[in-house]
Design a protein around this motif. Structure first.
Motif, PDB file in Angstrom:
ATOM      1  N   GLY A  31       0.833  -1.194   0.000  1.00  0.00           N
ATOM      2  CA  GLY A  31       0.000   0.000   0.000  1.00  0.00           C
ATOM      3  C   GLY A  31       0.872   1.250   0.000  1.00  0.00           C
ATOM      4  O   GLY A  31       2.007   1.218   0.462  1.00  0.00           O
ATOM      5  N   TYR A  32       0.323   2.314  -0.548  1.00  0.00           N
ATOM      6  CA  TYR A  32       0.996   3.612  -0.518  1.00  0.00           C
ATOM      7  C   TYR A  32       0.381   4.450   0.592  1.00  0.00           C
ATOM      8  O   TYR A  32      -0.835   4.473   0.759  1.00  0.00           O
ATOM      9  CB  TYR A  32       0.799   4.364  -1.848  1.00  0.00           C
ATOM     10  CG  TYR A  32       1.897   4.130  -2.834  1.00  0.00           C
ATOM     11  CD1 TYR A  32       2.951   5.025  -2.949  1.00  0.00           C
ATOM     12  CD2 TYR A  32       1.889   3.016  -3.654  1.00  0.00           C
ATOM     13  CE1 TYR A  32       3.963   4.824  -3.862  1.00  0.00           C
ATOM     14  CE2 TYR A  32       2.897   2.800  -4.572  1.00  0.00           C
ATOM     15  CZ  TYR A  32       3.927   3.711  -4.665  1.00  0.00           C
ATOM     16  OH  TYR A  32       4.927   3.518  -5.565  1.00  0.00           O
ATOM     17  N   PHE A  33       1.234   5.141   1.331  1.00  0.00           N
ATOM     18  CA  PHE A  33       0.760   6.149   2.271  1.00  0.00           C
ATOM     19  C   PHE A  33       1.272   7.484   1.772  1.00  0.00           C
ATOM     20  O   PHE A  33       2.475   7.707   1.680  1.00  0.00           O
ATOM     21  CB  PHE A  33       1.265   5.888   3.690  1.00  0.00           C
ATOM     22  CG  PHE A  33       0.787   6.924   4.660  1.00  0.00           C
ATOM     23  CD1 PHE A  33      -0.495   6.848   5.176  1.00  0.00           C
ATOM     24  CD2 PHE A  33       1.592   7.989   5.016  1.00  0.00           C
ATOM     25  CE1 PHE A  33      -0.969   7.819   6.044  1.00  0.00           C
ATOM     26  CE2 PHE A  33       1.130   8.964   5.887  1.00  0.00           C
ATOM     27  CZ  PHE A  33      -0.151   8.886   6.403  1.00  0.00           C
ATOM     28  N   THR A  34       0.355   8.378   1.423  1.00  0.00           N
ATOM     29  CA  THR A  34       0.763   9.674   0.887  1.00  0.00           C
ATOM     30  C   THR A  34       0.963  10.666   2.018  1.00  0.00           C
ATOM     31  O   THR A  34       0.119  10.802   2.895  1.00  0.00           O
ATOM     32  CB  THR A  34      -0.277  10.215  -0.107  1.00  0.00           C
ATOM     33  OG1 THR A  34      -1.538  10.294   0.551  1.00  0.00           O
ATOM     34  CG2 THR A  34      -0.378   9.330  -1.328  1.00  0.00           C
ATOM     35  N   GLU A  35       2.091  11.348   1.953  1.00  0.00           N
ATOM     36  CA  GLU A  35       2.477  12.306   2.987  1.00  0.00           C
ATOM     37  C   GLU A  35       1.387  13.359   3.218  1.00  0.00           C
ATOM     38  O   GLU A  35       1.105  13.743   4.345  1.00  0.00           O
ATOM     39  CB  GLU A  35       3.781  12.963   2.548  1.00  0.00           C
ATOM     40  CG  GLU A  35       4.421  13.869   3.550  1.00  0.00           C
ATOM     41  CD  GLU A  35       5.796  14.283   3.077  1.00  0.00           C
ATOM     42  OE1 GLU A  35       6.765  13.794   3.676  1.00  0.00           O
ATOM     43  OE2 GLU A  35       5.896  15.075   2.132  1.00  0.00           O
ATOM     44  N   TRP A  36       0.767  13.827   2.151  1.00  0.00           N
ATOM     45  CA  TRP A  36      -0.212  14.898   2.217  1.00  0.00           C
ATOM     46  C   TRP A  36      -1.619  14.408   2.546  1.00  0.00           C
ATOM     47  O   TRP A  36      -2.533  15.202   2.714  1.00  0.00           O
ATOM     48  CB  TRP A  36      -0.234  15.668   0.898  1.00  0.00           C
ATOM     49  CG  TRP A  36      -0.607  14.795  -0.265  1.00  0.00           C
ATOM     50  CD1 TRP A  36      -1.864  14.581  -0.759  1.00  0.00           C
ATOM     51  CD2 TRP A  36       0.263  13.997  -1.061  1.00  0.00           C
ATOM     52  NE1 TRP A  36      -1.834  13.701  -1.811  1.00  0.00           N
ATOM     53  CE2 TRP A  36      -0.520  13.323  -2.014  1.00  0.00           C
ATOM     54  CE3 TRP A  36       1.648  13.770  -1.063  1.00  0.00           C
ATOM     55  CZ2 TRP A  36       0.021  12.447  -2.956  1.00  0.00           C
ATOM     56  CZ3 TRP A  36       2.174  12.900  -2.000  1.00  0.00           C
ATOM     57  CH2 TRP A  36       1.369  12.259  -2.932  1.00  0.00           C
ATOM     58  N   GLY A  37      -1.796  13.114   2.686  1.00  0.00           N
ATOM     59  CA  GLY A  37      -3.117  12.555   2.984  1.00  0.00           C
ATOM     60  C   GLY A  37      -3.675  12.953   4.340  1.00  0.00           C
ATOM     61  O   GLY A  37      -4.872  12.812   4.586  1.00  0.00           O
ATOM     62  N   VAL A  38      -2.815  13.455   5.226  1.00  0.00           N
ATOM     63  CA  VAL A  38      -3.264  13.833   6.566  1.00  0.00           C
ATOM     64  C   VAL A  38      -4.092  15.109   6.559  1.00  0.00           C
ATOM     65  O   VAL A  38      -4.734  15.436   7.550  1.00  0.00           O
ATOM     66  CB  VAL A  38      -2.072  13.988   7.538  1.00  0.00           C
ATOM     67  CG1 VAL A  38      -1.319  12.672   7.669  1.00  0.00           C
ATOM     68  CG2 VAL A  38      -1.125  15.101   7.103  1.00  0.00           C
ATOM     69  N   ALA A  59       4.952   7.862   0.313  1.00  0.00           N
ATOM     70  CA  ALA A  59       5.015   8.673  -0.902  1.00  0.00           C
ATOM     71  C   ALA A  59       4.890  10.152  -0.537  1.00  0.00           C
ATOM     72  O   ALA A  59       3.972  10.520   0.180  1.00  0.00           O
ATOM     73  CB  ALA A  59       3.881   8.265  -1.844  1.00  0.00           C
ATOM     74  N   PHE A  60       5.704  10.939  -1.008  1.00  0.00           N
ATOM     75  CA  PHE A  60       6.925  10.715  -1.775  1.00  0.00           C
ATOM     76  C   PHE A  60       8.038  11.526  -1.138  1.00  0.00           C
ATOM     77  O   PHE A  60       7.781  12.547  -0.519  1.00  0.00           O
ATOM     78  CB  PHE A  60       6.774  11.215  -3.220  1.00  0.00           C
ATOM     79  CG  PHE A  60       5.866  10.378  -4.066  1.00  0.00           C
ATOM     80  CD1 PHE A  60       6.351   9.215  -4.628  1.00  0.00           C
ATOM     81  CD2 PHE A  60       4.565  10.745  -4.289  1.00  0.00           C
ATOM     82  CE1 PHE A  60       5.529   8.442  -5.446  1.00  0.00           C
ATOM     83  CE2 PHE A  60       3.746   9.972  -5.088  1.00  0.00           C
ATOM     84  CZ  PHE A  60       4.222   8.819  -5.665  1.00  0.00           C
ATOM     85  N   ALA A  61       9.254  11.115  -1.367  1.00  0.00           N
ATOM     86  CA  ALA A  61      10.418  11.950  -1.068  1.00  0.00           C
ATOM     87  C   ALA A  61      10.874  12.532  -2.396  1.00  0.00           C
ATOM     88  O   ALA A  61      10.425  12.122  -3.455  1.00  0.00           O
ATOM     89  CB  ALA A  61      11.525  11.121  -0.429  1.00  0.00           C
ATOM     90  N   ALA A  76       5.532  15.170   7.833  1.00  0.00           N
ATOM     91  CA  ALA A  76       6.458  14.050   8.019  1.00  0.00           C
ATOM     92  C   ALA A  76       7.045  13.991   9.426  1.00  0.00           C
ATOM     93  O   ALA A  76       7.147  12.914  10.011  1.00  0.00           O
ATOM     94  CB  ALA A  76       7.588  14.133   7.001  1.00  0.00           C
ATOM     95  N   ARG A  77       7.433  15.141   9.988  1.00  0.00           N
ATOM     96  CA  ARG A  77       8.215  15.118  11.232  1.00  0.00           C
ATOM     97  C   ARG A  77       7.695  15.987  12.367  1.00  0.00           C
ATOM     98  O   ARG A  77       8.217  15.898  13.472  1.00  0.00           O
ATOM     99  CB  ARG A  77       9.638  15.591  10.928  1.00  0.00           C
ATOM    100  CG  ARG A  77      10.400  14.717  10.000  1.00  0.00           C
ATOM    101  CD  ARG A  77      11.862  15.142   9.992  1.00  0.00           C
ATOM    102  NE  ARG A  77      12.584  14.466   8.956  1.00  0.00           N
ATOM    103  CZ  ARG A  77      13.192  15.090   7.954  1.00  0.00           C
ATOM    104  NH1 ARG A  77      13.183  16.390   7.875  1.00  0.00           N
ATOM    105  NH2 ARG A  77      13.824  14.392   7.042  1.00  0.00           N
TER     106      ARG A  77
END
Length: 157
Positions: A31-38, A59-61, A76-77
């Motif tokens: 599965g993909y987890f998109t950084e911006w999905g939050v 996804a994605f760097a 991310a952090r």
């Protein structure tokens, strides 16, 4: 005659069990987890059905000046979740801490980093080009060892 049928049955049973076992062992559910999905999607690491996956691609760097970097450092952090520490300002937070917790709770799952994406592929050439082909002043390509160090340092995979 019964012995022949018995042997054939056992042989077929063995082949069936072996083929099902190999298929089950070789299966990967990614599965993909998109950084911006939050944000607008309100999809967080805690929503990932980790018990149904073998791998998660983050996804994605991107490649920024020859180095791997995240697009959204807040997501991310830095984004605070209930399990994150308020006491330690240097403590990992955001998606990365949530993925770290997910990995601790699901040690067999593999966490992978997807680099690039639709808008993030422009740095690949500079990061991988030979010295003769690289534009003047650009950093040298990353060796596999340097790449592994960067991923370990900036991420936790």
């Amino acid at each position: 005659m019964l012995a022949v049928f018995g042997c054939m049955f056992l042989l077929l049973l063995f082949l069936f069990v072996f083929s099902v076992g190999v298929t089950a062992l070789d299966s990967k559910v990614i599965g993909y987890f998109t950084e911006w999905g939050v944000y607008a999607r309100d999809y967080h690491v805690s929503d990932i059905p980790a018990d149904k996956l073998t791998h998660i691609n983050y996804a994605f760097a991107k490649i920024d000046n020859g180095e791997i970097a995240v697009w959204d450092t807040y997501a991310a952090r830095q984004k605070h979740y209930p399990s994150d520490s308020w006491n330690d300002p240097n403590a990992l937070k955001g998606n990365f801490n949530q993925l770290k917790i997910l990995k601790q709770n699901n040690p067999d799952i593999k966490l992978l980093l997807s680099v690039g994406g639709w808008t993030g592929s422009q740095g690949f050439w500079d990061a991988s080009a030979t010295p003769d082909a690289r534009p003047a002043g650009r950093r040298p390509p990353l060796s596999s060892h340097q790449l592994a160090q960067q991923i370990t340092q900036h991420f936790f995979f």
